[in-house]
Motif scaffolding. Structure first.
Motif, PDB file in Angstrom:
ATOM      1  N   GLU A 122      48.711  58.940  27.044  1.00 45.15           N
ATOM      2  CA  GLU A 122      47.994  59.958  27.454  1.00 45.15           C
ATOM      3  C   GLU A 122      48.690  61.285  27.590  1.00 45.15           C
ATOM      4  N   ILE A 123      48.448  62.383  26.918  1.00 44.95           N
ATOM      5  CA  ILE A 123      49.278  63.359  27.036  1.00 44.95           C
ATOM      6  C   ILE A 123      48.761  64.670  27.461  1.00 44.95           C
ATOM      7  N   SER A 124      49.077  65.408  28.566  1.00 45.64           N
ATOM      8  CA  SER A 124      48.926  66.714  28.952  1.00 45.64           C
ATOM      9  C   SER A 124      50.016  67.494  28.784  1.00 45.64           C
ATOM     10  N   THR A 125      49.607  69.070  28.684  1.00 45.44           N
ATOM     11  CA  THR A 125      50.618  69.935  28.529  1.00 45.44           C
ATOM     12  C   THR A 125      50.571  71.235  29.311  1.00 45.44           C
ATOM     13  N   ASN A 126      51.686  71.952  29.323  1.00 46.03           N
ATOM     14  CA  ASN A 126      51.507  73.165  30.011  1.00 46.03           C
ATOM     15  C   ASN A 126      52.477  74.065  29.708  1.00 46.03           C
ATOM     16  N   SER A 127      52.466  75.198  29.243  1.00 47.27           N
ATOM     17  CA  SER A 127      53.484  76.113  28.598  1.00 47.27           C
ATOM     18  C   SER A 127      53.251  77.546  29.442  1.00 47.27           C
ATOM     19  N   SER A 128      54.385  78.428  29.597  1.00 47.79           N
ATOM     20  CA  SER A 128      54.306  79.784  30.210  1.00 47.79           C
ATOM     21  C   SER A 128      55.545  80.514  29.535  1.00 47.79           C
ATOM     22  N   SER A 129      55.485  81.662  29.931  1.00 45.73           N
ATOM     23  CA  SER A 129      56.322  82.740  29.586  1.00 45.73           C
ATOM     24  C   SER A 129      56.355  84.139  30.639  1.00 45.73           C
ATOM     25  N   PRO A 130      57.573  84.399  31.146  1.00 45.40           N
ATOM     26  CA  PRO A 130      57.343  85.508  31.849  1.00 45.40           C
ATOM     27  C   PRO A 130      57.482  86.942  31.002  1.00 45.40           C
ATOM     28  N   SER A 131      57.613  86.826  29.867  1.00 38.70           N
ATOM     29  CA  SER A 131      57.910  87.858  28.848  1.00 38.70           C
ATOM     30  C   SER A 131      56.515  88.669  28.728  1.00 38.70           C
ATOM     31  N   PRO A 132      56.723  89.950  28.937  1.00 37.92           N
ATOM     32  CA  PRO A 132      55.468  91.037  28.499  1.00 37.92           C
ATOM     33  C   PRO A 132      55.677  91.165  26.867  1.00 37.92           C
ATOM     34  N   THR A 140      58.649  80.243  27.043  1.00 37.77           N
ATOM     35  CA  THR A 140      59.913  79.980  27.442  1.00 37.77           C
ATOM     36  C   THR A 140      60.106  78.802  28.149  1.00 37.77           C
ATOM     37  N   ARG A 141      58.859  78.314  28.793  1.00 39.00           N
ATOM     38  CA  ARG A 141      58.853  76.888  29.499  1.00 39.00           C
ATOM     39  C   ARG A 141      57.806  76.328  29.057  1.00 39.00           C
ATOM     40  N   PHE A 142      58.126  74.829  28.965  1.00 39.26           N
ATOM     41  CA  PHE A 142      56.949  73.940  28.338  1.00 39.26           C
ATOM     42  C   PHE A 142      57.099  72.588  29.233  1.00 39.26           C
ATOM     43  N   ALA A 143      56.163  72.149  29.462  1.00 36.41           N
ATOM     44  CA  ALA A 143      55.806  70.814  30.174  1.00 36.41           C
ATOM     45  C   ALA A 143      55.169  69.838  29.296  1.00 36.41           C
ATOM     46  N   VAL A 144      55.502  68.600  29.220  1.00 38.29           N
ATOM     47  CA  VAL A 144      54.759  67.556  28.347  1.00 38.29           C
ATOM     48  C   VAL A 144      54.553  66.300  29.598  1.00 38.29           C
ATOM     49  N   ASN A 145      53.541  66.180  30.097  1.00 37.80           N
ATOM     50  CA  ASN A 145      53.222  64.865  30.784  1.00 37.80           C
ATOM     51  C   ASN A 145      52.694  63.710  29.800  1.00 37.80           C
ATOM     52  N   LEU A 146      53.575  62.758  29.828  1.00 31.09           N
ATOM     53  CA  LEU A 146      53.146  61.720  28.897  1.00 31.09           C
ATOM     54  C   LEU A 146      53.043  60.267  30.029  1.00 31.09           C
ATOM     55  N   SER A 147      52.112  59.662  29.603  1.00 28.46           N
ATOM     56  CA  SER A 147      51.626  58.513  30.559  1.00 28.46           C
ATOM     57  C   SER A 147      51.129  57.122  29.659  1.00 28.46           C
ATOM     58  N   CYS A 148      51.446  55.993  29.655  1.00 32.30           N
ATOM     59  CA  CYS A 148      51.117  55.098  28.823  1.00 32.30           C
ATOM     60  C   CYS A 148      50.384  53.983  29.756  1.00 32.30           C
ATOM     61  N   ARG A 149      49.287  53.507  29.225  1.00 31.76           N
ATOM     62  CA  ARG A 149      48.539  52.459  30.253  1.00 31.76           C
ATOM     63  C   ARG A 149      48.726  51.219  29.180  1.00 31.76           C
ATOM     64  N   ILE A 150      49.126  50.197  29.772  1.00 37.13           N
ATOM     65  CA  ILE A 150      49.485  49.133  29.125  1.00 37.13           C
ATOM     66  C   ILE A 150      48.595  47.979  29.637  1.00 37.13           C
ATOM     67  N   THR A 151      48.342  47.226  28.469  1.00 38.86           N
ATOM     68  CA  THR A 151      47.326  46.009  28.824  1.00 38.86           C
ATOM     69  C   THR A 151      47.920  45.120  27.910  1.00 38.86           C
ATOM     70  N   ASP A 152      47.458  43.582  28.162  1.00 41.26           N
ATOM     71  CA  ASP A 152      48.062  42.487  27.249  1.00 41.26           C
ATOM     72  C   ASP A 152      47.065  42.390  26.198  1.00 41.26           C
ATOM     73  N   ALA A 153      47.067  41.410  25.084  1.00 43.29           N
ATOM     74  CA  ALA A 153      46.272  41.558  24.093  1.00 43.29           C
ATOM     75  C   ALA A 153      44.725  41.166  24.335  1.00 43.29           C
ATOM     76  N   VAL A 194      55.645  60.025  32.894  1.00 42.91           N
ATOM     77  CA  VAL A 194      57.056  60.786  32.958  1.00 42.91           C
ATOM     78  C   VAL A 194      56.337  62.289  32.668  1.00 42.91           C
ATOM     79  N   THR A 195      57.258  63.192  33.038  1.00 39.58           N
ATOM     80  CA  THR A 195      57.152  64.638  32.649  1.00 39.58           C
ATOM     81  C   THR A 195      58.337  65.119  32.008  1.00 39.58           C
ATOM     82  N   LYS A 250      62.440  60.009  28.345  1.00 38.78           N
ATOM     83  CA  LYS A 250      62.007  59.451  29.832  1.00 38.78           C
ATOM     84  C   LYS A 250      61.122  58.464  29.799  1.00 38.78           C
ATOM     85  N   MET A 251      60.212  58.170  28.851  1.00 39.53           N
ATOM     86  CA  MET A 251      59.345  57.369  28.741  1.00 39.53           C
ATOM     87  C   MET A 251      60.089  55.933  28.415  1.00 39.53           C
TER      88      MET A 251
END
Length: 197
Positions: A115-125, A131-144, A154-155, A183-184
């Protein structure tokens, strides 16, 4: 006539200011490596990303009042696959999370759904690349069999200033995606539940 020209110019500026610029945040694959001292997990895994999710585009903020658009799952899939290959014995891309025949044939011990969610921003007008970016990555793990085994999250963070990104507008996003994938990798390698006999 002069008033009309001014209004048209303001309308053009308003349209341009609201643009969503396309990016690609796939990280540098040559940097998705495992430390030679880390012991991989001797299991076969499959990962599942639904087709509609793979093609899903998201829009986040850039600079100068503009925004950026990209497909995080599609952009990161190859790096995610390579990361799983660094962690596990063998990796299979699944078309379904519960295809018993494929799971049995591949001797797949775990199914991982990212599962991925993201965020970005920049103070530049003045410049639109974030200039700044974040990626939130999570993994759901199941057996067969579909039984829940665990979850890792992780972020990843990435930054890039004008001097750097003028040749690569996606740089902060690429750096954040790489940080998240590495990180993951570290999180999965230390999950004792995945090494259980």
């Amino acid at each position: 006539m002069r008033l009309l020209k001014c209004l048209m110019a303001l309308a053009a500026v308003a349209v341009l200011a609201g643009c969503a610029h396309p990016l690609t945040i796939g990280p540098d694959l040559s940097k998705v490596e495992r430390d030679a001292t880390e012991r991989p997990i001797p299991r076969n895994v499959g990962y599942y990303i639904p087709a509609d999710v793979l093609e899903r585009a998201v829009t986040t903020e850039g600079g100068g009042g503009d925004s950026v658009t990209y497909k995080p799952y599609k952009d990161m899939e190859i790096a995610f696959y390579k990361m799983l290959g660094n962690v596990f014995k063998n990796v299979t891309r699944l078309k379904s999370a519960n295809d018993a025949e494929v799971l049995a044939k591949g001797d797949i011990a775990y199914v991982i759904t990212p599962e991925i969610s993201t965020n970005s921003s920049s103070p530049s007008p003045f410049t639109w690349p974030p200039t700044r970016f974040a990626v939130n990555l999570s993994c759901r793990i199941t057996d067969a069999s579909g039984k829940f085994v665990g979850r890792a999250g992780v972020t990843g963070n990435g930054q890039a200033e004008y001097d750097e990104f003028k040749a690569d507008f996606s740089l902060s996003g690429r750096r954040a995606a790489l940080d998240a994938v590495l990180k993951m990798q570290a999180e999965l390698l230390k999950m004792s539940a995945l090494r259980a006999e």
